[in-house]
Design an enzyme around this catalytic site. Sequence first.
Site, mmCIF file in Angstrom:
data_model
loop_
_atom_site.group_PDB
_atom_site.id
_atom_site.type_symbol
_atom_site.label_atom_id
_atom_site.label_comp_id
_atom_site.label_asym_id
_atom_site.label_seq_id
_atom_site.Cartn_x
_atom_site.Cartn_y
_atom_site.Cartn_z
ATOM 1 C CG HIS A 1 -2.061 0.934 1.119
ATOM 2 N ND1 HIS A 1 -1.959 2.286 1.344
ATOM 3 C CD2 HIS A 1 -3.330 0.697 0.755
ATOM 4 C CE1 HIS A 1 -3.137 2.836 1.140
ATOM 5 N NE2 HIS A 1 -3.989 1.900 0.769
ATOM 6 C CG ASP B 1 -8.464 -4.162 -2.837
ATOM 7 O OD1 ASP B 1 -7.675 -3.202 -2.833
ATOM 8 O OD2 ASP B 1 -9.684 -4.029 -3.027
HETATM 9 C C1 SDX Z 1 -6.288 0.075 -2.936
HETATM 10 O O1 SDX Z 1 -4.353 4.571 -2.076
HETATM 11 C C2 SDX Z 1 -5.311 3.984 -1.457
HETATM 12 O O2 SDX Z 1 -5.726 4.377 -0.391
HETATM 13 C C3 SDX Z 1 -5.886 2.747 -2.179
HETATM 14 C C4 SDX Z 1 -6.919 1.960 -1.383
HETATM 15 C C5 SDX Z 1 -8.176 2.782 -1.148
HETATM 16 O O3 SDX Z 1 -8.891 2.490 -0.173
HETATM 17 O O4 SDX Z 1 -8.473 3.643 -2.036
HETATM 18 O O5 SDX Z 1 -6.373 1.544 -0.135
HETATM 19 C C6 SDX Z 1 -7.397 0.729 -2.161
HETATM 20 O O6 SDX Z 1 -6.112 0.380 -4.092
HETATM 21 C C7 SDX Z 1 -5.373 -0.891 -2.211
HETATM 22 C C8 SDX Z 1 -4.209 -1.399 -3.120
HETATM 23 C C9 SDX Z 1 -4.734 -2.508 -4.030
HETATM 24 N N1 SDX Z 1 -3.720 -2.891 -4.999
HETATM 25 C C10 SDX Z 1 -3.033 -4.066 -4.912
HETATM 26 O O7 SDX Z 1 -3.171 -4.873 -3.983
HETATM 27 C C11 SDX Z 1 -2.076 -4.339 -6.066
HETATM 28 C C12 SDX Z 1 -0.750 -4.915 -5.527
HETATM 29 N N2 SDX Z 1 -0.080 -3.854 -4.785
HETATM 30 C C13 SDX Z 1 0.874 -3.060 -5.494
HETATM 31 O O8 SDX Z 1 0.847 -2.993 -6.864
HETATM 32 C C14 SDX Z 1 1.408 -1.845 -4.739
HETATM 33 O O9 SDX Z 1 1.726 -2.260 -3.472
HETATM 34 C C15 SDX Z 1 0.519 -0.620 -4.665
HETATM 35 C C16 SDX Z 1 0.034 -0.192 -6.002
HETATM 36 C C17 SDX Z 1 -0.649 -0.875 -3.767
HETATM 37 C C18 SDX Z 1 1.361 0.508 -4.031
HETATM 38 O O10 SDX Z 1 2.306 0.851 -4.975
HETATM 39 P P1 SDX Z 1 3.487 1.904 -4.598
HETATM 40 O O11 SDX Z 1 3.159 2.670 -3.372
HETATM 41 O O12 SDX Z 1 3.793 2.679 -5.841
HETATM 42 O O13 SDX Z 1 4.656 0.968 -4.189
HETATM 43 P P2 SDX Z 1 5.777 0.481 -5.184
HETATM 44 O O14 SDX Z 1 5.153 -0.080 -6.425
HETATM 45 O O15 SDX Z 1 6.758 1.594 -5.340
HETATM 46 O O16 SDX Z 1 6.441 -0.748 -4.381
HETATM 47 C C19 SDX Z 1 7.507 -0.531 -3.454
HETATM 48 C C20 SDX Z 1 8.322 -1.820 -3.513
HETATM 49 C C21 SDX Z 1 8.744 -2.190 -4.941
HETATM 50 O O17 SDX Z 1 9.928 -2.990 -4.824
HETATM 51 P P3 SDX Z 1 11.386 -2.264 -5.074
HETATM 52 O O18 SDX Z 1 11.316 -1.626 -6.487
HETATM 53 O O19 SDX Z 1 11.503 -1.197 -3.985
HETATM 54 O O20 SDX Z 1 12.373 -3.374 -4.974
HETATM 55 O O21 SDX Z 1 7.503 -2.923 -3.072
HETATM 56 C C22 SDX Z 1 7.317 -3.838 -4.160
HETATM 57 C C23 SDX Z 1 7.647 -3.088 -5.435
HETATM 58 O O22 SDX Z 1 8.113 -4.005 -6.432
HETATM 59 N N3 SDX Z 1 5.902 -4.237 -4.104
HETATM 60 C C24 SDX Z 1 5.450 -5.475 -4.312
HETATM 61 C C25 SDX Z 1 4.068 -5.398 -4.124
HETATM 62 N N4 SDX Z 1 3.710 -4.145 -3.841
HETATM 63 C C26 SDX Z 1 4.848 -3.417 -3.826
HETATM 64 N N5 SDX Z 1 6.100 -6.629 -4.615
HETATM 65 C C27 SDX Z 1 5.323 -7.725 -4.744
HETATM 66 N N6 SDX Z 1 3.979 -7.759 -4.576
HETATM 67 C C28 SDX Z 1 3.317 -6.595 -4.269
HETATM 68 N N7 SDX Z 1 1.995 -6.623 -4.104
#
Ligand code: SDX
Length: 434
Positions: free
Chosen positions: A311, A368
Site C-alpha cells: 500500500h 482487497d
Molecule cells: C487500494 O491509495 C489507497 O488508499 C488505495 C486503497 C483505497 O482504499 O483507495 O487503499 C485501495 O487500491 C489498495 C491497493 C490494491 N492494490 C493491490 O493490492 C495491487 C498490488 N499492490 C501493489 O501494486 C502496490 O503495493 C501498490 C500499487 C498498492 C502501491 O504501490 P506503490 O506505493 O507505488 O509501491 P511500489 O510499487 O513503489 O512498491 C515498493 C516496492 C517495490 O519494490 P522495489 O522496487 O523497492 O524493490 O515494493 C514492491 C515493489 O516491487 N511491491 C510489491 C508489491 N507491492 C509493492 N512486490 C510484490 N507484490 C506486491 N503486491
Amino acid sequence: MFTTSEGELNITAEDGTKIKLATLTGTEGDVGIDVGKLRAEHHMVTLDYGFANTAGCQSAISFVDGDAGELRYRGYNIEDLAEHSTFPQVAYLLLNGELPTPSELEEYESAVRSHTLLNEEMKRMFDAFPRKAHPMGILSAATAAMSTFYEQYHNPRDADSVRESTIRLMAKLPTVAAFAYKKSIGQPYMYPRNDLDYTSNFLYMMFGLPVAPYEPDPVVSRALDALLILHADHGQNCSTSAVRLVGSSEANLFASVAGGMNALWGPLHGGANSAVVAMLNDIHEDGNDVAKYVKMAKDKDDPFRLMGFGHRVYKNFDPRAKILKGFAGNVLERLGVDDPLLDIASKLEEVALSDEYFIERKLYPNIDFYSGMIFRALGFPLRMFTVLFAIGRLPGWMAHWQEMIEDPNTRISRPRQIYAGETSRDYVELEKRV
Ligand code: SDX
C-alpha cells in the site's frame, strides 16, 4: 474550513541562495511545505512521480495513519463505524461532517429512497452494451450519462444542486449496478423496493427474480453494509484524486465521479479485489504452491505481484484488512460456505509476512486481500467486486468533490513537468527526409 498552524522552512541552496518557504501543520501533526511560490521566486518546481510525497490539498474528511495502521472518518475510527453504524449514516457523516440525528437520518434515507428508480429512457442504454460487457464499463458510462438527465443540477456553486446530485448518485448507483449484472446473465431487471433498507434493496435487485418472492438474508445484508462502510473513504487515493482533478475544472459531479470510477477500475487500485481472488484461484489450481507465488512476486524479472499486498500509505497492517480477516471467517461460517481460498489466503499471508522481501518493504495485506472472498461468499460474481468497491467509495468521492469546490484555495489542477525532450530544431521537408 481547516484547522492548521503555519510555520516557516529556510533552505540554503548549494550556490548560497536562501529559499524561505511557508509550512502548514495539520491537526494530526503532518507537515506540508507550501511550494506555491517556488517557481515564481526561484524558477524551480518539485518532481514527485505518483505524488507519493506531495499533498494536493488540505482535507478534513478521513485520516489515514500509515505507520500506526489506523483509519478515521471525520474523527471516528472505522472499527466503531463498521461495528455500530450503517452505510447510509456513514455516507451522511462523510458528506456533512457529523453523524446524523435520528430525524436527519430519516430525512436523508427517505430522500435517497425517493430516487432509486432510473429514468426509463436510461434503461435503453443497457441494451447498447454487449452481454459480456464488464460492469465497471457500464457503471462509469451510466454515471456520465446520468449527467444528461440532471443538467439542472450541474452548477457546482449551487449547494441545493450539489445536494440533489449527491442524492441521485447515492440512490441510483445500486440500481445501475444491479441492472448491469442482470443484463450480463440475461435476467429481467428487478426494480427497487422502497420498503427495504439500502443494502437489502441492492441485494433484492441483484438476486431477486419476478417469478418468486425474495427476501434478502439479513446476515448477508449486514455483512455487505459493513463492507461498504470500510470502502467509503481513504484520503487522496488514486480514484478520489481523479474525482478532485476532474472537478477542479468545475465539471459536474456525475462527470467527476465517472472519472473516479475509471481510475478505480485498474488492477493496482479497486480492480485488485477481483485480481486477488483470481490469483488465489490460480494458486489453488496450481496445487496450493504458495511458496512458488511468493517467489514470483519477489522476482524483479517477473511482472507478477501479490495482489492485495502492499500500500502507498500503510506501512503496517491495513486496519480494514484486519477487520475483514476476522469478518471473512465469521461470514463464511454463518453462511455455511467452505472456501478453500480462505485457507490459501491465510497461508499466503503467513509466508509473505515472514519473508524478508515483504518485511523490508513493509508490504502487508490491504483491504482487497480479504474483501473479494467475502464478496464471493455473499454470492457476487468476480466481475462485480470492483463495482461493489465503487458503491462503497461513492460517498467519499462526493465528499471530496464538495470539499474541493468549497475550498477557497482550490484552483484548476494543472501540474507542471520537467521537460526532457528535443530542444528547438528546424523543420525538414518530406523529400529531404531519409
Ligand atoms: C487500494 O491509495 C489507497 O488508499 C488505495 C486503497 C483505497 O482504499 O483507495 O487503499 C485501495 O487500491 C489498495 C491497493 C490494491 N492494490 C493491490 O493490492 C495491487 C498490488 N499492490 C501493489 O501494486 C502496490 O503495493 C501498490 C500499487 C498498492 C502501491 O504501490 P506503490 O506505493 O507505488 O509501491 P511500489 O510499487 O513503489 O512498491 C515498493 C516496492 C517495490 O519494490 P522495489 O522496487 O523497492 O524493490 O515494493 C514492491 C515493489 O516491487 N511491491 C510489491 C508489491 N507491492 C509493492 N512486490 C510484490 N507484490 C506486491 N503486491
